[in-house]
Scaffold this motif. Structure first.
Motif, short mmCIF file in Angstrom:
data_model
loop_
_atom_site.label_atom_id
_atom_site.label_comp_id
_atom_site.label_asym_id
_atom_site.label_seq_id
_atom_site.Cartn_x
_atom_site.Cartn_y
_atom_site.Cartn_z
N ARG A 1 0.83 -1.20 0.00
CA ARG A 1 0.00 0.00 0.00
C ARG A 1 0.87 1.25 0.00
N SER A 2 1.93 1.24 0.77
CA SER A 2 2.82 2.39 0.84
C SER A 2 3.45 2.67 -0.52
N GLN A 3 3.90 1.63 -1.21
CA GLN A 3 4.51 1.83 -2.53
C GLN A 3 3.50 2.35 -3.53
N GLN A 4 2.25 1.87 -3.45
CA GLN A 4 1.23 2.38 -4.37
C GLN A 4 0.92 3.84 -4.07
N PHE A 5 0.96 4.24 -2.80
CA PHE A 5 0.80 5.65 -2.46
C PHE A 5 1.90 6.48 -3.13
N THR B 1 -5.17 5.21 7.01
CA THR B 1 -5.91 4.11 6.38
C THR B 1 -5.75 2.80 7.13
N PHE B 2 -4.80 2.73 8.05
CA PHE B 2 -4.61 1.55 8.89
C PHE B 2 -5.05 1.82 10.33
N GLY B 3 -5.75 2.92 10.54
CA GLY B 3 -6.09 3.35 11.90
C GLY B 3 -7.10 2.46 12.57
N HIS B 4 -7.76 3.01 13.57
CA HIS B 4 -8.71 2.23 14.35
C HIS B 4 -9.94 1.84 13.53
N SER B 5 -10.16 2.54 12.39
CA SER B 5 -11.20 2.14 11.44
C SER B 5 -10.54 1.90 10.10
N PRO B 6 -9.80 0.78 9.96
CA PRO B 6 -9.01 0.55 8.74
C PRO B 6 -9.91 0.37 7.52
N VAL B 7 -9.35 0.69 6.37
CA VAL B 7 -10.08 0.55 5.11
C VAL B 7 -9.29 -0.36 4.18
N ASP B 8 -9.97 -0.88 3.15
CA ASP B 8 -9.28 -1.74 2.20
C ASP B 8 -8.46 -0.90 1.23
N ASP B 9 -7.73 -1.58 0.35
CA ASP B 9 -6.82 -0.87 -0.56
C ASP B 9 -7.56 0.13 -1.44
N THR B 10 -8.70 -0.27 -2.01
CA THR B 10 -9.41 0.63 -2.91
C THR B 10 -9.84 1.90 -2.20
N ALA B 11 -10.41 1.77 -1.02
CA ALA B 11 -10.83 2.95 -0.27
C ALA B 11 -9.63 3.80 0.14
N ALA B 12 -8.52 3.13 0.48
CA ALA B 12 -7.31 3.87 0.85
C ALA B 12 -6.79 4.69 -0.33
N PHE B 13 -6.77 4.08 -1.51
CA PHE B 13 -6.26 4.79 -2.68
C PHE B 13 -7.20 5.94 -3.08
N LYS B 14 -8.50 5.73 -2.93
CA LYS B 14 -9.43 6.82 -3.20
C LYS B 14 -9.19 8.00 -2.26
#
Length: 545
Positions: free
Chosen positions: A392-396, A455-468
């Motif tokens: 995820r970090s590399q995609q960011f 995006t990895f916090g107490h309410s984590p999200v999946d990759d798609t939501a993180a990238f959005k």
């Protein structure tokens, strides 16, 4: 014959948490830090803080290693006894004095030499600036002779000596680097993790982690040096005589306090002077290890020949730093930058601290420091699911590169050119927009880890939501930077309004092309099959205002 004992004299000017200023001996410094006190050292310069922290932690570990109760004592007398115990052949405390007139015996961070080699010490330094690793000259801001050595400023001398002996790069024939660097023009970086902040609590954390890891450290060392005599390892390298040659790496404790230069302090006519001599080799024969010598603060670059990280001016930027922290296939984080099991389960936020004085060819290229607050869920992720975090970090990073290099840059060039047929390769235009691209990159750098960790916090999200989430931030920030740039940049168009309209339209189209479904729906977003998007590689498709 002995002067300025660190065991008994109040050498170190320090301010406590209550604001009281005191002059402390080395045992008193260790005792107050062991009590968790936050001490501010008056003469300690920014680039010397990492070396001083490492020196104190290594010294404390060496003094406590192997004890039944390795708890750091909060009593100065107990620390004094432990330091003397590290120098059993010098019970008079000579090894902890800044001046020992008998050069065949050690002084603090100053190895003995034979009587026949005293003549080697021909060069002289009379100021702390001239001992420090920063290169000084009359035409530099860092002037020679700026901090003359004196009895009232011995702490400045000690900090300079600590830096010189444990953190020096190669500086000409006879001036070899520390064993903890990958080559002569490298640097010794410090990466660590902190929780409770303040010099005392950060000291205690690193000492505690090293003590907990004692068995693991021994196992790694024995694996690397199966024939080593563990009972005879050198711990304080200024105790052994040094005329020529090197100590074998297998004879040196992995957390030893190093000396990489031959120096002796003297007092002449009321003046303190440091005599210096060259050496014919590194103090420790570790060149082939390329800095991979179990330093608990230095990241290791993996490969067929592992090596210590050689920091560059960009090494603490988001692109490089995220790889150092998360790409375990390429880098091995040092021990003290990793959370322990108890720390991961403690539900506390940590802080990654990275700092380095970047070395250059015969000089230094800047002091870098960065602190990253790390939420507890990310610390869990580092160990439990490192591959997902790294991906995820590399995609960011990839998305940020696209936004900066393909989207905003093109829109800025469109504005400066102003016309329908943009001259994408015009060097004057490129030079004009580069500072604005750099400002955007700086904004990304400041937000990158905050956005990623969220995006990895107490309410984590999946990759798609993180990238959005990340693309939305990149797009909003790109629009804001284009608006600011349009107020200041020149344009060839007769109308700044038309030039800005063309640039904004190109920005919208480029965002849509590059990020598509990752962008939030907008009434301004063109539908599929709309007019083509102008890019530097597609000049014929230049957008019209």
């Amino acid at each position: 014959m002995l002067e300025h004992s660190l065991l008994t004299d109040g050498v170190f000017r320090a301010t406590g948490a209550d604001g009281a200023v005191a002059r402390l001996s080395l045992p008193q410094v260790l005792a107050r830090l062991s009590a968790g006190e936050d001490l501010a050292f008056a003469a300690l310069r920014p680039h010397q803080r990492a070396p001083w922290h490492a020196f104190l932690v290594q010294l404390a570990y060496l003094a406590l290693e192997g004890e039944d109760d390795p708890t750091p004592p909060t009593d100065a007398a107990a620390w004094a006894d432990k330091l003397i115990a590290l120098t059993p052949d010098h019970a008079d405390g000579a090894a902890w004095c800044l001046i020992n007139a008998n050069w065949q015996q050690p002084a603090f961070l100053q190895p003995p030499c034979s009587a026949q080699r005293v003549a080697d010490f021909k060069r002289t330094a009379d100021a702390a600036q001239d001992i420090d690793v920063l290169v000084t000259a009359r035409h530099h801001d860092e002037k020679t002779g700026k901090l003359p050595l004196g009895a009232e400023t011995l702490d400045a001398l000690v900090y300079a000596l600590v830096l010189l002996q444990g953190w020096s790069a190669f500086l000409g024939a006879g001036n070899y680097q520390t064993m903890r660097m990958n080559g002569g023009f490298s640097s010794r970086s410090q990466f660590r993790l902190a929780f409770a902040r303040g010099t005392g609590r950060e000291f205690l954390r690193d000492v505690d982690v090293l003590i907990q890891s004692e068995g693991r450290l021994l196992e790694v060392f024995v694996k690397q040096h199966p024939d080593a005599d563990l009972a005879a390892l050198h711990r304080l390298l200024w105790l052994a005589p040094w005329d020529a040659g090197s100590l074998p790496l297998a004879a040196v404790h992995p957390l030893c306090l190093e000396v990489c230069r031959r120096v002796r302090l003297v007092s002449e006519n009321g003046r303190l002077l440091l005599r210096r001599a060259g050496s014919d080799a590194m103090r420790v024969a570790a060149k082939d290890r390329r800095g991979d010598v179990m330093d608990p603060w230095v990241p290791i670059v993996r490969g067929d020949e592992p090596k210590a990280l050689t920091a560059q001016a960009h090494s603490l930027g988001y692109r490089s730093l995220q790889a150092l922290f998360f790409d375990s296939a390429r880098f091995q984080l040092p021990l003290l930058a990793q959370p322990t099991e108890a720390e991961r389960r403690s539900n506390q936020q940590g802080t990654w601290i990275a700092q380095v004085l970047v070395s250059g060819d015969g000089g230094t290229d800047g002091f870098l420091k960065r602190e990253l607050p790390v939420p507890q869920p990310v610390l869990m992720q580092v160990v439990d699911a490192p591959a997902a975090l790294a991906a995820r970090s590399q995609q960011f990073v990839n998305l940020a590169g696209t936004a900066s290099g393909k989207v905003l840059r093109s829109a800025l060039l469109q504005f400066v050119d102003g016309g329908d047929e943009v001259d994408w390769k015009n060097r004057d235009f490129t030079r004009a927009v580069e500072p604005w691209v750099d400002r955007y990159e700086q904004a990304i750098d400041e937000a990158f880890f905050v956005q990623l960790f969220d995006t990895f916090g107490h309410s984590p999200v999946d990759d798609t939501a993180a990238f959005k989430q990340w693309v939305t931030w990149l797009a909003d920030t790109a629009r804001a930077h284009l608006a600011s740039a349009a107020q200041a940049l020149p344009t060839r168009d007769g109308s700044r309004l038309f030039a800005r309209a063309r640039a904004e339209r190109l920005l919208r189209l480029s965002l849509h092309k590059q990020f598509g479904a990752l962008l939030p729906a907008s009434p301004q977003m063109p539908a599929a099959g709309a007019a083509p998007i102008a890019t530097e590689s597609q000049a014929e498709d230049t957008a019209h205002g």
